[in-house]
Design a protein around this motif. Structure first.
Motif, PDB file in Angstrom:
ATOM      1  N   VAL A 179       8.387  -3.281 -60.037  1.00  0.00           N
ATOM      2  CA  VAL A 179       7.926  -4.522 -59.309  1.00  0.00           C
ATOM      3  C   VAL A 179       6.461  -4.690 -59.876  1.00  0.00           C
ATOM      4  O   VAL A 179       5.813  -3.900 -59.589  1.00  0.00           O
ATOM      5  N   ARG A 180       6.463  -5.719 -60.838  1.00  0.00           N
ATOM      6  CA  ARG A 180       4.741  -5.950 -61.084  1.00  0.00           C
ATOM      7  C   ARG A 180       4.044  -6.641 -60.163  1.00  0.00           C
ATOM      8  O   ARG A 180       4.494  -7.251 -59.292  1.00  0.00           O
ATOM      9  N   LYS A 181       2.779  -6.428 -60.205  1.00  0.00           N
ATOM     10  CA  LYS A 181       1.775  -6.926 -59.413  1.00  0.00           C
ATOM     11  C   LYS A 181       0.425  -7.275 -59.901  1.00  0.00           C
ATOM     12  O   LYS A 181       0.109  -6.325 -60.659  1.00  0.00           O
ATOM     13  N   GLU A 182       0.230  -8.495 -59.618  1.00  0.00           N
ATOM     14  CA  GLU A 182      -1.116  -8.707 -60.258  1.00  0.00           C
ATOM     15  C   GLU A 182      -2.197  -9.060 -59.221  1.00  0.00           C
ATOM     16  O   GLU A 182      -1.907  -9.472 -58.285  1.00  0.00           O
ATOM     17  N   GLU A 183      -3.725  -8.814 -59.813  1.00  0.00           N
ATOM     18  CA  GLU A 183      -4.719  -8.989 -58.937  1.00  0.00           C
ATOM     19  C   GLU A 183      -5.121 -10.533 -59.312  1.00  0.00           C
ATOM     20  O   GLU A 183      -5.794 -10.662 -60.432  1.00  0.00           O
ATOM     21  N   ILE A 184      -5.078 -11.270 -58.386  1.00  0.00           N
ATOM     22  CA  ILE A 184      -5.454 -12.666 -58.487  1.00  0.00           C
ATOM     23  C   ILE A 184      -6.719 -12.926 -58.004  1.00  0.00           C
ATOM     24  O   ILE A 184      -7.355 -12.268 -57.180  1.00  0.00           O
ATOM     25  N   ASP A 185      -7.669 -13.668 -59.030  1.00  0.00           N
ATOM     26  CA  ASP A 185      -9.240 -13.725 -58.811  1.00  0.00           C
ATOM     27  C   ASP A 185      -9.474 -14.403 -57.346  1.00  0.00           C
ATOM     28  O   ASP A 185      -8.649 -15.058 -56.850  1.00  0.00           O
ATOM     29  N   ILE A 186     -10.367 -13.693 -56.954  1.00  0.00           N
ATOM     30  CA  ILE A 186     -10.889 -13.893 -55.476  1.00  0.00           C
ATOM     31  C   ILE A 186     -12.209 -15.031 -55.594  1.00  0.00           C
ATOM     32  O   ILE A 186     -12.860 -14.905 -56.408  1.00  0.00           O
ATOM     33  N   PHE A 187     -11.790 -16.579 -55.061  1.00  0.00           N
ATOM     34  CA  PHE A 187     -12.740 -17.366 -55.215  1.00  0.00           C
ATOM     35  C   PHE A 187     -13.549 -17.342 -53.608  1.00  0.00           C
ATOM     36  O   PHE A 187     -12.724 -17.662 -52.525  1.00  0.00           O
ATOM     37  N   VAL A 188     -14.840 -17.206 -53.678  1.00  0.00           N
ATOM     38  CA  VAL A 188     -15.670 -17.421 -52.129  1.00  0.00           C
ATOM     39  C   VAL A 188     -16.669 -18.369 -52.700  1.00  0.00           C
ATOM     40  O   VAL A 188     -17.258 -18.428 -53.635  1.00  0.00           O
ATOM     41  N   LEU A 189     -17.100 -18.859 -51.472  1.00  0.00           N
ATOM     42  CA  LEU A 189     -18.617 -19.408 -51.550  1.00  0.00           C
ATOM     43  C   LEU A 189     -19.564 -18.447 -51.587  1.00  0.00           C
ATOM     44  O   LEU A 189     -19.697 -17.372 -51.072  1.00  0.00           O
ATOM     45  N   SER A 190     -20.774 -18.753 -52.400  1.00  0.00           N
ATOM     46  CA  SER A 190     -21.920 -18.098 -52.414  1.00  0.00           C
ATOM     47  C   SER A 190     -22.689 -18.261 -51.228  1.00  0.00           C
ATOM     48  O   SER A 190     -22.544 -19.392 -50.403  1.00  0.00           O
ATOM     49  N   PRO A 191     -23.595 -17.408 -50.611  1.00  0.00           N
ATOM     50  CA  PRO A 191     -24.473 -17.463 -49.537  1.00  0.00           C
ATOM     51  C   PRO A 191     -25.276 -18.792 -49.416  1.00  0.00           C
ATOM     52  O   PRO A 191     -25.306 -19.386 -48.700  1.00  0.00           O
ATOM     53  N   GLU A 192     -25.667 -19.383 -50.791  1.00  0.00           N
ATOM     54  CA  GLU A 192     -26.311 -20.444 -50.975  1.00  0.00           C
ATOM     55  C   GLU A 192     -25.537 -21.596 -50.814  1.00  0.00           C
ATOM     56  O   GLU A 192     -25.890 -22.489 -49.959  1.00  0.00           O
ATOM     57  N   GLN A 193     -24.240 -21.767 -51.113  1.00  0.00           N
ATOM     58  CA  GLN A 193     -23.116 -22.666 -51.056  1.00  0.00           C
ATOM     59  C   GLN A 193     -23.010 -22.992 -49.518  1.00  0.00           C
ATOM     60  O   GLN A 193     -22.767 -23.946 -48.828  1.00  0.00           O
ATOM     61  N   LEU A 194     -22.820 -21.723 -48.823  1.00  0.00           N
ATOM     62  CA  LEU A 194     -22.515 -21.855 -47.389  1.00  0.00           C
ATOM     63  C   LEU A 194     -23.643 -22.352 -46.764  1.00  0.00           C
ATOM     64  O   LEU A 194     -23.680 -23.247 -45.865  1.00  0.00           O
ATOM     65  N   LYS A 195     -24.829 -22.086 -47.065  1.00  0.00           N
ATOM     66  CA  LYS A 195     -26.066 -22.406 -46.391  1.00  0.00           C
ATOM     67  C   LYS A 195     -26.088 -23.971 -46.502  1.00  0.00           C
ATOM     68  O   LYS A 195     -26.573 -24.795 -45.647  1.00  0.00           O
ATOM     69  N   PHE A 196     -25.815 -24.326 -47.622  1.00  0.00           N
ATOM     70  CA  PHE A 196     -25.755 -25.884 -48.001  1.00  0.00           C
ATOM     71  C   PHE A 196     -24.739 -26.669 -46.979  1.00  0.00           C
ATOM     72  O   PHE A 196     -25.124 -27.591 -46.505  1.00  0.00           O
ATOM     73  N   LEU A 197     -23.432 -26.241 -46.988  1.00  0.00           N
ATOM     74  CA  LEU A 197     -22.663 -26.702 -45.914  1.00  0.00           C
ATOM     75  C   LEU A 197     -23.087 -26.705 -44.519  1.00  0.00           C
ATOM     76  O   LEU A 197     -22.980 -27.655 -43.823  1.00  0.00           O
ATOM     77  N   ILE A 198     -23.879 -25.926 -44.097  1.00  0.00           N
ATOM     78  CA  ILE A 198     -24.253 -25.609 -42.845  1.00  0.00           C
ATOM     79  C   ILE A 198     -25.361 -26.527 -42.518  1.00  0.00           C
ATOM     80  O   ILE A 198     -25.419 -27.427 -41.479  1.00  0.00           O
ATOM     81  N   HIS A 199     -26.325 -26.646 -43.345  1.00  0.00           N
ATOM     82  CA  HIS A 199     -27.727 -27.266 -42.972  1.00  0.00           C
ATOM     83  C   HIS A 199     -27.993 -28.486 -43.693  1.00  0.00           C
ATOM     84  O   HIS A 199     -28.755 -29.268 -42.998  1.00  0.00           O
ATOM     85  N   ASP A 200     -27.299 -28.928 -44.937  1.00  0.00           N
ATOM     86  CA  ASP A 200     -27.788 -30.113 -45.539  1.00  0.00           C
ATOM     87  C   ASP A 200     -27.482 -31.332 -44.908  1.00  0.00           C
ATOM     88  O   ASP A 200     -26.191 -31.645 -44.757  1.00  0.00           O
TER      89      ASP A 200
END
Length: 261
Positions: A42-63
């Motif tokens: 049974v093969r298994k691969e580690e798929i890339d994790i995509f997340v917002l940076s703290p700066e991107q999250l703050k942009f969505l919160i405050h802009d």
């Protein structure tokens, strides 16, 4: 399956089902078919994790200028996404929240709930912007879900539009594995499919919350408690590794300043 373009995770999941099926025939139904299934790998691969940076999250919160560009439906999805990126809740848990899950104690708001998936209890203090999101969408009835109902497909589709309007359009490379060999996945015919915003989905909320807590210095054992991960959780360790790469980058900046005289 490989000839049809499938990757290791999908192939591995199917091989695992086949192996379990033949073990079931042998062990539960006394229908002997041999032990060939024991040789299945049974093969298994580690798929890339995509997340917002703290700066991107703050942009969505405050802009505020960005918010004026959003349609009402997009604004709602943005609010839910920000709430998820803050609390680390699973998509399924977010849409089960009612007024009863929000509690005011000594002037502070807390979110209390039992996870639908892991059955673990969480008690999370909320920041002011998350409280504002709750109060904005707060229903009159305690039985009505705070964030209403929306299909996962429509949520992800609208979220991608929100990300595009936020300017999260950096072109990224995605890698997948076939038979243990890494391959870059790109769609040359449509460059838009390679943008960061096109990778945004409901999964990014929880991943962003966990990674942001780690990046901004919250102790690992507290992040585990909030996110409901066990001490031996292998999936949680992937977030630690991601955050470690960020910390290594930041500490390298400090080292470079110390090395120059």
């Amino acid at each position: 399956m490989y000839k049809k373009g499938c990757h290791d995770n999908y192939v591995g999941a199917n091989i695992k089902v086949i192996r379990v099926f033949f073990n079931y025939l042998k062990n539960d139904k006394d229908f002997y078919t041999g032990d060939f299934q024991r040789l299945f790998y049974v093969r298994k691969e580690e798929i890339d994790i995509f997340v917002l940076s703290p700066e991107q999250l703050k942009f969505l919160i405050h802009d505020k200028a960005f918010e004026t560009q959003l349609l009402p439906s997009e604004h709602r999805i943005k609010d839910i996404f920000v709430f998820g990126c803050t609390t680390g809740l699973r998509y399924s848990d977010i849409f089960l929240l009612t007024n009863k899950n929000f509690e005011l104690q000594d002037g502070e708001w807390y979110l209390k709930l039992k996870s639908l998936k892991t059955k673990t209890f969480s008690y999370i203090k909320l920041p002011n912007y998350a409280i504002a999101i709750f109060q904005k969408h707060q229903p009159k009835s305690d039985k009505t879900p705070v964030f209403g109902k929306i299909s996962l497909f429509n949520f992800n589709k609208t979220l991608k539009k929100v990300g595009e309007k936020a300017g999260f359009t950096t072109v990224i490379e995605v890698s997948r594995e076939k038979q243990g060999k890494t391959q870059k996945i790109t769609k040359k015919t449509d460059i838009t499919q390679n943008r960061f915003c096109d990778k945004m989905s409901s999964h990014m909320m929880r991943r962003t919350a966990i990674t942001t807590m780690l990046i901004l210095g919250m102790p690992e054992h507290l992040v585990r408690k909030i996110s409901g991960h066990s001490h031996s959780s292998s999936s949680f360790n992937r977030y630690v590794h991601y955050a470690q790469a960020y910390m290594d980058k930041e500490i390298s900046k400090v080292h470079s300043k110390l090395e120059s005289y």
